[in-house]
Design an enzyme around this catalytic site. Structure first.
Site, PDB file in Angstrom:
ATOM      1  N   LYS A  66       0.838  -1.201   0.000  1.00  0.00           N
ATOM      2  CA  LYS A  66       0.000   0.000   0.000  1.00  0.00           C
ATOM      3  C   LYS A  66       0.878   1.257   0.000  1.00  0.00           C
ATOM      4  O   LYS A  66       0.634   2.207  -0.743  1.00  0.00           O
ATOM      5  CB  LYS A  66      -0.943  -0.015   1.214  1.00  0.00           C
ATOM      6  CG  LYS A  66      -2.038  -1.082   1.066  1.00  0.00           C
ATOM      7  CD  LYS A  66      -2.815  -1.381   2.332  1.00  0.00           C
ATOM      8  CE  LYS A  66      -3.717  -2.584   2.103  1.00  0.00           C
ATOM      9  NZ  LYS A  66      -4.455  -3.070   3.232  1.00  0.00           N
ATOM     10  N   GLN A 110      -5.141  -1.959   9.471  1.00  0.00           N
ATOM     11  CA  GLN A 110      -4.952  -3.249   8.789  1.00  0.00           C
ATOM     12  C   GLN A 110      -5.597  -4.384   9.591  1.00  0.00           C
ATOM     13  O   GLN A 110      -5.424  -4.485  10.800  1.00  0.00           O
ATOM     14  CB  GLN A 110      -3.440  -3.507   8.596  1.00  0.00           C
ATOM     15  CG  GLN A 110      -3.102  -4.761   7.821  1.00  0.00           C
ATOM     16  CD  GLN A 110      -3.526  -4.720   6.350  1.00  0.00           C
ATOM     17  OE1 GLN A 110      -3.686  -3.659   5.766  1.00  0.00           O
ATOM     18  NE2 GLN A 110      -3.720  -5.881   5.760  1.00  0.00           N
ATOM     19  N   ASP A 133     -11.224   2.608   4.058  1.00  0.00           N
ATOM     20  CA  ASP A 133     -11.660   1.221   3.836  1.00  0.00           C
ATOM     21  C   ASP A 133     -13.172   1.137   3.618  1.00  0.00           C
ATOM     22  O   ASP A 133     -13.677   0.096   3.203  1.00  0.00           O
ATOM     23  CB  ASP A 133     -11.324   0.360   5.068  1.00  0.00           C
ATOM     24  CG  ASP A 133     -10.073  -0.472   4.862  1.00  0.00           C
ATOM     25  OD1 ASP A 133      -9.812  -0.854   3.709  1.00  0.00           O
ATOM     26  OD2 ASP A 133      -9.381  -0.741   5.854  1.00  0.00           O
TER      27      ASP A 133
HETATM   28  N1  GUN Z   1      -6.718  -7.067   5.389  1.00  0.00           N
HETATM   29  C1  GUN Z   1      -6.891  -7.706   4.211  1.00  0.00           C
HETATM   30  N2  GUN Z   1      -7.463  -6.899   3.313  1.00  0.00           N
HETATM   31  C2  GUN Z   1      -7.670  -5.718   3.923  1.00  0.00           C
HETATM   32  C3  GUN Z   1      -8.251  -4.476   3.492  1.00  0.00           C
HETATM   33  O1  GUN Z   1      -8.720  -4.290   2.358  1.00  0.00           O
HETATM   34  N3  GUN Z   1      -8.279  -3.490   4.432  1.00  0.00           N
HETATM   35  C4  GUN Z   1      -7.799  -3.675   5.698  1.00  0.00           C
HETATM   36  N4  GUN Z   1      -7.886  -2.657   6.531  1.00  0.00           N
HETATM   37  N5  GUN Z   1      -7.258  -4.804   6.117  1.00  0.00           N
HETATM   38  C5  GUN Z   1      -7.192  -5.817   5.228  1.00  0.00           C
END
Ligand code: GUN
Length: 319
Positions: A66, A110, A133
């Site tokens: 990311k 996350q 998100d």
């Molecule tokens: N863990 C796996 N995929 C994601 C996501 O799209 N967002 C977040 N915050 N955690 C994740």
């Protein structure tokens, strides 16, 4: 769209179009990069903060991806690493500080979180305007009501992958396997809307579903997010179906240097001989998820400043 027809001697063998998520993600990133420059001309530096409460190597890799993508398009980003035994109150207090920080536009917590932390409470502590998100109850509520909202990155990426490859879900039967808050539920909410790129008939299957293949075989578009390697096999898929594989599973492979490889929830090698189109793993849904996070960061930055997103960028996702 890729070439589908391959001729071997007299016969004609049809194999699925491979939906290249990396290529589409790169195209969208070019447009996001231009928008970041427009923000900067207005004196605004879009900024994403991520919070990682884990030492899990896979989560660390996802967070790093990311940040690398943010850097590529000029978005400022910073990760805040917390130990596994962090207390819920401490995490929520820190989220509160980021909510108050005007230089931070987007906050991503996350997942998964360690078991002492209540995921719903932690997500609810993020300001809805900074929730890149789209998992905050306000944003999820708006999504199900069909109001303008921040759309969770993976469902948003899946929708874009379908539309941009010419597979409009309107009027189609979409079968989703997996009822997670992060993929299955918001994807169902997104695709049932009476809107462009949606308007589908959606069936949501889960661990309580009896005779899963009865449903999967009816899908015009099959989306699989169950976290179980190669579980959807060719006999569970309708001829010419569009198959979207959200799974990322590590399986042992003595033929690789690392001793493992990544596979999806779909048995790619057999399903590609029957499906009309299929996403590879890796290189399918994953890159789109990250790119929608970049877009959501700009969206949150626009919600908190007087920079309106350009028509060009909004038009890419809204019709
Ligand atoms: N863990 C796996 N995929 C994601 C996501 O799209 N967002 C977040 N915050 N955690 C994740």
């Amino acid at each position: 769209m890729g070439e589908r027809r391959q001729t071997f001697g007299q016969g004609v063998v049809m194999t699925a179009v491979i939906l290249d998520g990396r290529k589409l993600a790169e195209e969208i990133k070019g447009k996001i990069k231009k928008e970041v420059e427009l923000f900067k001309k207005d004196g605004i530096e879009p900024c994403l903060s991520t919070i990682l409460v884990s030492n899990d190597p896979a989560s660390k890799i996802y967070v790093n991806i990311k940040h690398k993508n943010c850097e590529e398009v000029g978005i400022k980003s910073k990760n805040f690493q917390f130990p596994e035994d962090t207390k819920q109150e401490e995490l929520i207090k820190f989220i509160g500080k980021l909510n108050e920080d005007k230089s931070v536009h987007g906050i991503l917590l996350q997942l998964p979180l360690p078991k002492q932390i209540d995921e719903n409470k932690a997500i609810s502590a993020i300001s809805p305007e900074k929730d890149v998100d789209g998992l905050h109850p306000v944003n999820m509520g708006k999504l199900i009501r069909g109001e303008s909202s921040i759309i969770p990155c993976t469902p948003f990426g899946i929708q874009q992958l379908l539309i941009k490859n010419g597979y409009d879900p309107s009027g189609k039967h979409v079968v989703i396997c997996g009822r997670s808050n992060i993929v299955g539920k918001p994807l169902a909410a997104l695709l049932i809307q009476k809107k462009y790129g949606a308007n589908a008939t959606v069936t949501l299957c889960h661990t309580g579903t009896k005779n899963l293949s009865y449903f999967t075989k009816q899908a015009d578009i099959l989306v699989v997010a169950i976290g179980s390697p190669k579980t959807i096999t060719a006999n569970m898929v309708k001829e010419e179906a569009i198959v979207i594989d959200v799974g990322i599973n590590k399986i042992p492979d003595p033929n690789t240097k690392s001793g493992y490889r990544l596979v999806g929830d779909v048995d790619f090698d057999t399903v590609k001989e029957k499906a009309g189109a299929i996403t590879p793993v890796p290189g399918g849904v994953g890159p789109l998820t990250v790119v929608m996070l970049l877009y959501n960061t700009l969206l949150t930055a626009s919600l908190q400043t007087d920079h309106e997103l350009s028509y060009d960028l909004k038009n890419l996702f809204e019709h």
